[in-house]
Scaffold this motif. Structure first.
Motif, PDB file in Angstrom:
ATOM      1  N   PHE A 163       4.282   8.440  -3.536  1.00 50.38           N
ATOM      2  CA  PHE A 163       4.950   7.129  -3.550  1.00 50.38           C
ATOM      3  C   PHE A 163       6.218   7.204  -2.712  1.00 50.38           C
ATOM      4  O   PHE A 163       7.101   8.023  -2.951  1.00 50.38           O
ATOM      5  CB  PHE A 163       5.288   6.753  -4.994  1.00 50.38           C
ATOM      6  CG  PHE A 163       5.751   5.334  -5.193  1.00 50.38           C
ATOM      7  CD1 PHE A 163       4.857   4.330  -5.502  1.00 50.38           C
ATOM      8  CD2 PHE A 163       7.102   5.013  -5.073  1.00 50.38           C
ATOM      9  CE1 PHE A 163       5.275   3.021  -5.703  1.00 50.38           C
ATOM     10  CE2 PHE A 163       7.534   3.715  -5.270  1.00 50.38           C
ATOM     11  CZ  PHE A 163       6.622   2.709  -5.581  1.00 50.38           C
ATOM     12  N   ASP A 164       6.352   6.326  -1.724  1.00 50.95           N
ATOM     13  CA  ASP A 164       7.469   6.365  -0.776  1.00 50.95           C
ATOM     14  C   ASP A 164       8.642   5.542  -1.307  1.00 50.95           C
ATOM     15  O   ASP A 164       8.787   4.351  -1.010  1.00 50.95           O
ATOM     16  CB  ASP A 164       7.004   5.830   0.586  1.00 50.95           C
ATOM     17  CG  ASP A 164       8.004   6.114   1.698  1.00 50.95           C
ATOM     18  OD1 ASP A 164       9.188   6.385   1.389  1.00 50.95           O
ATOM     19  OD2 ASP A 164       7.616   6.062   2.882  1.00 50.95           O
ATOM     20  N   TRP A 165       9.501   6.202  -2.091  1.00 45.67           N
ATOM     21  CA  TRP A 165      10.657   5.525  -2.670  1.00 45.67           C
ATOM     22  C   TRP A 165      11.628   5.054  -1.593  1.00 45.67           C
ATOM     23  O   TRP A 165      12.215   3.967  -1.695  1.00 45.67           O
ATOM     24  CB  TRP A 165      11.383   6.450  -3.635  1.00 45.67           C
ATOM     25  CG  TRP A 165      10.859   6.461  -5.022  1.00 45.67           C
ATOM     26  CD1 TRP A 165      10.243   7.493  -5.672  1.00 45.67           C
ATOM     27  CD2 TRP A 165      10.899   5.375  -5.962  1.00 45.67           C
ATOM     28  NE1 TRP A 165       9.898   7.124  -6.950  1.00 45.67           N
ATOM     29  CE2 TRP A 165      10.290   5.831  -7.155  1.00 45.67           C
ATOM     30  CE3 TRP A 165      11.389   4.077  -5.904  1.00 45.67           C
ATOM     31  CZ2 TRP A 165      10.171   5.025  -8.291  1.00 45.67           C
ATOM     32  CZ3 TRP A 165      11.267   3.267  -7.041  1.00 45.67           C
ATOM     33  CH2 TRP A 165      10.658   3.740  -8.205  1.00 45.67           C
ATOM     34  N   GLU A 166      11.831   5.875  -0.588  1.00 48.19           N
ATOM     35  CA  GLU A 166      12.793   5.523   0.457  1.00 48.19           C
ATOM     36  C   GLU A 166      12.386   4.222   1.135  1.00 48.19           C
ATOM     37  O   GLU A 166      13.208   3.319   1.358  1.00 48.19           O
ATOM     38  CB  GLU A 166      12.886   6.650   1.483  1.00 48.19           C
ATOM     39  CG  GLU A 166      13.925   6.391   2.580  1.00 48.19           C
ATOM     40  CD  GLU A 166      14.026   7.542   3.563  1.00 48.19           C
ATOM     41  OE1 GLU A 166      14.804   7.404   4.539  1.00 48.19           O
ATOM     42  OE2 GLU A 166      13.347   8.569   3.377  1.00 48.19           O
ATOM     43  N   LEU A 167      11.117   4.104   1.451  1.00 53.01           N
ATOM     44  CA  LEU A 167      10.628   2.873   2.069  1.00 53.01           C
ATOM     45  C   LEU A 167      10.808   1.693   1.137  1.00 53.01           C
ATOM     46  O   LEU A 167      11.286   0.627   1.546  1.00 53.01           O
ATOM     47  CB  LEU A 167       9.159   3.033   2.460  1.00 53.01           C
ATOM     48  CG  LEU A 167       8.495   1.793   3.081  1.00 53.01           C
ATOM     49  CD1 LEU A 167       7.598   2.182   4.247  1.00 53.01           C
ATOM     50  CD2 LEU A 167       7.685   1.010   2.045  1.00 53.01           C
ATOM     51  N   LEU A 168      10.430   1.858  -0.136  1.00 54.95           N
ATOM     52  CA  LEU A 168      10.527   0.725  -1.066  1.00 54.95           C
ATOM     53  C   LEU A 168      11.962   0.266  -1.241  1.00 54.95           C
ATOM     54  O   LEU A 168      12.242  -0.939  -1.267  1.00 54.95           O
ATOM     55  CB  LEU A 168       9.932   1.117  -2.419  1.00 54.95           C
ATOM     56  CG  LEU A 168       9.936  -0.014  -3.453  1.00 54.95           C
ATOM     57  CD1 LEU A 168       9.052  -1.172  -2.998  1.00 54.95           C
ATOM     58  CD2 LEU A 168       9.491   0.488  -4.827  1.00 54.95           C
ATOM     59  N   CYS A 169      12.893   1.201  -1.366  1.00 52.31           N
ATOM     60  CA  CYS A 169      14.303   0.829  -1.530  1.00 52.31           C
ATOM     61  C   CYS A 169      14.814   0.095  -0.298  1.00 52.31           C
ATOM     62  O   CYS A 169      15.577  -0.881  -0.405  1.00 52.31           O
ATOM     63  CB  CYS A 169      15.143   2.072  -1.797  1.00 52.31           C
ATOM     64  SG  CYS A 169      14.859   2.804  -3.426  1.00 52.31           S
ATOM     65  N   ASP A 170      14.407   0.547   0.874  1.00 53.69           N
ATOM     66  CA  ASP A 170      14.788  -0.121   2.116  1.00 53.69           C
ATOM     67  C   ASP A 170      14.245  -1.545   2.138  1.00 53.69           C
ATOM     68  O   ASP A 170      14.955  -2.514   2.463  1.00 53.69           O
ATOM     69  CB  ASP A 170      14.258   0.681   3.307  1.00 53.69           C
ATOM     70  CG  ASP A 170      14.833   0.215   4.647  1.00 53.69           C
ATOM     71  OD1 ASP A 170      15.433  -0.869   4.717  1.00 53.69           O
ATOM     72  OD2 ASP A 170      14.656   0.954   5.639  1.00 53.69           O
ATOM     73  N   VAL A 171      12.982  -1.702   1.771  1.00 57.22           N
ATOM     74  CA  VAL A 171      12.344  -3.021   1.770  1.00 57.22           C
ATOM     75  C   VAL A 171      13.027  -3.940   0.759  1.00 57.22           C
ATOM     76  O   VAL A 171      13.291  -5.120   1.044  1.00 57.22           O
ATOM     77  CB  VAL A 171      10.844  -2.889   1.456  1.00 57.22           C
ATOM     78  CG1 VAL A 171      10.211  -4.255   1.203  1.00 57.22           C
ATOM     79  CG2 VAL A 171      10.121  -2.180   2.598  1.00 57.22           C
ATOM     80  N   ALA A 172      13.308  -3.414  -0.441  1.00 56.24           N
ATOM     81  CA  ALA A 172      13.954  -4.228  -1.475  1.00 56.24           C
ATOM     82  C   ALA A 172      15.339  -4.681  -1.040  1.00 56.24           C
ATOM     83  O   ALA A 172      15.774  -5.801  -1.354  1.00 56.24           O
ATOM     84  CB  ALA A 172      14.038  -3.433  -2.778  1.00 56.24           C
TER      85      ALA A 172
END
Length: 329
Positions: A163-172
């Motif tokens: 699960f790509d947390w870094e990507l999700l946080c950036d998107v959020a």
């Protein structure tokens, strides 16, 4: 095993035609970390052979760690249902690949959920059939396509190393007006505080998870792109679509495997932009959501089971024809 009484084997009926067998063992095996001991195999195999002695027996095995028990049973047909690249999991012993190789050689049929999971068919004699994952229409039977959808991107499933947390946080952060609901067991959270529009809802009953899909507007799959994730045929994509949700994934999903209303994104910026497009689709009208749902009409578990059963029937026929009658001359 915890349902076994003393040293007695317990056979419990779950639903019509489906039974569970509980065998008492002195020590609970660590199915992922250790190969089954000789004692465990000697406990399991005779019980299974006795239960199946009065009829033709096919064994459908889904985890290669069961290979020692399956070998000792000597069934009529072994079907290895390879659901994942098991060696790619961090919590599984490396030698699981050896069990898998033995299963490949013993199997009369190999089933895979993704074409990338097919073994080297130049050295494996068993036929191989692709049976993709699917969706349970009954779990989504209460979906209301006319209900208003909230600006919510939802994820349902395990949150582990892929699960790509870094990507999700950036998107959020790029989409502060969009809420991100994460449903499932979370094995680890990044150190910095999560953006305030990400909600960790934990594990929920399947019925509740499916109901939450009907309130969201976008289904997301923010996985890293790795050799392991490229073998995943995600159940959640079928569930998202079945609920009328357009889907946004990272590029772990091959372009050839994408369905209508599924958007692939190469990076966080493209992922955020795709969510905005998908949200607009979900908000468009009732017909749009119905069309998204219709893309998985042929992907019910019943249809998938029929595909597998047909392949098993053909495999039995091949095995029967390959056995020559004794020479009585």
């Amino acid at each position: 095993m915890e349902h076994a009484i003393g040293n007695e084997v317990v056979l419990a009926r779950n639903i019509p035609k489906v039974w569970s067998l509980f065998v008492p063992l002195a020590i609970r095996p660590d199915w992922n970390k250790a190969r089954l001991s000789e004692g465990t195999v000697k406990t399991f195999a005779p019980v299974l052979k006795h239960l199946t002695s009065s009829c033709a027996c096919d064994v459908l095995v889904m985890f290669p760690g069961w290979e020692p028990v399956v070998s000792a049973m000597e069934p009529d047909l072994i079907v290895y249902d390879r659901l994942d690249d098991h060696a790619g999991f961090e919590h599984v012993r490396a030698s699981i690949a050896e069990d898998e190789e033995r299963l490949f050689k013993q199997a009369g049929l190999i089933s895979v959920s993704h074409n990338a999971l097919k073994p080297d068919l130049t050295v494996i004699e068993a036929p191989c059939v692709t049976v993709r994952n699917g969706v349970d229409p009954l779990s989504l039977s209460a979906v209301s396509f006319s209900s208003e959808r909230e600006p919510c991107a939802i994820y349902v499933g395990a949150v582990e190393s892929w699960f790509d947390w870094e990507l999700l946080c950036d998107v959020a952060t790029q989409l502060p007006a969009m809420r991100f609901d994460i449903i499932g067991q979370v094995s680890g959270i990044p150190d910095p505080p999560l953006p305030r529009n990400i909600r960790l809802l934990g594990e929920r009953r399947h019925e509740e998870a499916m109901m939450r899909l009907t309130k969201a507007s976008v289904g997301i799959v923010p996985f890293y792109v790795t050799p392991f994730t490229r073998t995943i045929n995600a159940v959640k994509i079928y569930e998202y679509l079945g609920a009328g949700l357009p889907v946004v994934t990272t590029a772990f999903l091959d372009q050839a495997d994408t369905l209508p209303f599924v958007h692939r994104a190469e990076d966080a910026g493209a992922f955020a932009a795709a969510i905005e497009v998908a949200h607009a689709e979900a908000e468009a009208d009732e017909d749009t959501r119905r069309m998204a749902s219709a893309t998985v009409d042929g992907a019910s578990w019943q249809a998938r089971a029929t595909t597998l059963l047909d392949a098993m029937k053909q495999a039995r026929g091949r095995r029967k024809n390959s056995i020559r009658p004794p020479d009585r001359s």
